[in-house]
Design a protein around this motif. Sequence first.
Motif, mmCIF file in Angstrom:
data_model
loop_
_atom_site.group_PDB
_atom_site.id
_atom_site.type_symbol
_atom_site.label_atom_id
_atom_site.label_comp_id
_atom_site.label_asym_id
_atom_site.label_seq_id
_atom_site.Cartn_x
_atom_site.Cartn_y
_atom_site.Cartn_z
ATOM 1 N N UNK A 37 0.817 -1.272 0.149
ATOM 2 C CA UNK A 37 -0.046 -0.045 0.086
ATOM 3 C C UNK A 37 0.915 1.353 0.037
ATOM 4 N N UNK A 38 2.151 1.245 -0.170
ATOM 5 C CA UNK A 38 2.958 2.497 -0.360
ATOM 6 C C UNK A 38 3.087 3.138 0.952
ATOM 7 N N UNK A 39 2.872 2.475 2.065
ATOM 8 C CA UNK A 39 2.817 2.842 3.418
ATOM 9 C C UNK A 39 1.745 3.847 3.810
ATOM 10 N N UNK A 40 0.780 3.460 3.298
ATOM 11 C CA UNK A 40 -0.778 3.893 3.564
ATOM 12 C C UNK A 40 -1.516 2.782 4.069
ATOM 13 N N UNK A 41 -2.604 2.999 4.736
ATOM 14 C CA UNK A 41 -3.646 1.967 5.022
ATOM 15 C C UNK A 41 -3.967 0.795 4.289
ATOM 16 N N UNK A 42 -3.961 -0.380 4.760
ATOM 17 C CA UNK A 42 -4.112 -1.584 3.695
ATOM 18 C C UNK A 42 -5.363 -2.198 4.510
ATOM 19 N N UNK A 43 -6.396 -2.266 3.648
ATOM 20 C CA UNK A 43 -7.740 -2.739 4.390
ATOM 21 C C UNK A 43 -8.444 -3.647 3.392
ATOM 22 N N UNK A 44 -8.676 -4.974 3.592
ATOM 23 C CA UNK A 44 -9.229 -5.938 2.697
ATOM 24 C C UNK A 44 -10.312 -6.698 3.298
ATOM 25 N N UNK A 45 -11.537 -7.017 2.617
ATOM 26 C CA UNK A 45 -12.271 -7.927 3.302
ATOM 27 C C UNK A 45 -12.428 -9.053 2.302
ATOM 28 N N UNK A 46 -12.146 -10.127 2.966
ATOM 29 C CA UNK A 46 -12.299 -11.429 2.047
ATOM 30 C C UNK A 46 -13.365 -12.308 2.273
ATOM 31 N N UNK A 47 -13.923 -12.827 1.083
ATOM 32 C CA UNK A 47 -15.157 -13.650 1.446
ATOM 33 C C UNK A 47 -15.083 -14.928 2.122
ATOM 34 N N UNK A 48 -13.988 -15.662 1.628
ATOM 35 C CA UNK A 48 -14.129 -17.017 2.137
ATOM 36 C C UNK A 48 -12.718 -17.822 2.407
ATOM 37 N N UNK A 49 -11.812 -16.943 3.078
ATOM 38 C CA UNK A 49 -10.547 -17.449 3.276
ATOM 39 C C UNK A 49 -9.435 -17.323 2.446
ATOM 40 N N UNK A 50 -8.153 -17.420 3.106
ATOM 41 C CA UNK A 50 -7.014 -17.244 2.326
ATOM 42 C C UNK A 50 -5.850 -18.403 2.290
ATOM 43 N N UNK A 51 -5.274 -18.869 1.486
ATOM 44 C CA UNK A 51 -4.212 -19.948 1.693
ATOM 45 C C UNK A 51 -2.913 -19.344 1.614
#
Length: 222
Positions: A152-166
Motif C-alpha cells: 500500500x505504499x505506506x498507507x492503510x491497507x484494508x481488505x475484506x475477504x469472502x471465504x478464506x486465504x491460503x
Amino acid sequence: TTMGVNGVGAGAAGLVAFNAPIGGIAALDGLAIDAGAVAFTGTQNVGTFAADVETGGLSFVNQTDLTIGTVQGVVGVTADASISLTSAAGDLILDQGVTDANADETILLDAAGAIVGGAGIVSTNALSMTAGAGIGASSPVLTSVNSISANSGGGTLAVTEADGLDQLSLNAGAGDVALTLTAGAVGDSDGALDITADEASITLNSATAADIGSALNTLQTN
C-alpha cells in the motif's frame, strides 16, 4: 462522452485492437468493451471502464483516475484469463467487480495513487495489488481469492475477504493493516513475511470456528 465497442464475432475470435499513441484515446467519460478478445497498446484516458472479454486476458493502462464501473450496460471487468488494470498517475476505484471468469488466474491492480474499495468484488485465484497512497483506506477492497499480495505504499491497507486465504503477503510499511474474513480461515505455509505494518488486525466473522495460521505454519509479522 462514452463509447461502447462490441467486437464479439468480429475478425479472429472477435478481436478488438486499440493501437493508441502516448496520450491514448481522447478523454472519454466512459469506455465499454464487449468482445471475444481485446488488445490495448499505449496509455488510455478514460474516466470509467467496463469490459467483458470472452477469450484471453486483458491489460489496460490509464493516464489518471480510473473507475471500474458500468458503461452502456457492461458491468465491471470480466475476462477469460489474467487481468491487469493500472492507473498510471491517479487512483483506481472499484465501484464494480473485477472477475477472472475461470477463477484460476491472476489479477494485477496497480495505482500511482490509492486503490479505493467500493461495491465491486475482485474474484480470482491470485490477487496482486500495488498502490502509492493506500489500499482500501476509506472503504476496504472486497475480495474472493485464494492468495493475496499487496503493498500500500505506506498507507492503510484494508481488505475484506469472502471465504478464506491460503496465502498472503500484506505490506503497509508504516501504515496499518486491517484484514477481515467473512468466512473461512487464513493461513500461509511459505515461511516468508506475511504482514508488515505499524498495527495489524485480523477479524474472523465465520459462523463456524476458523484458524489464523497453524501450529506448524504461524503467520510471520513485522
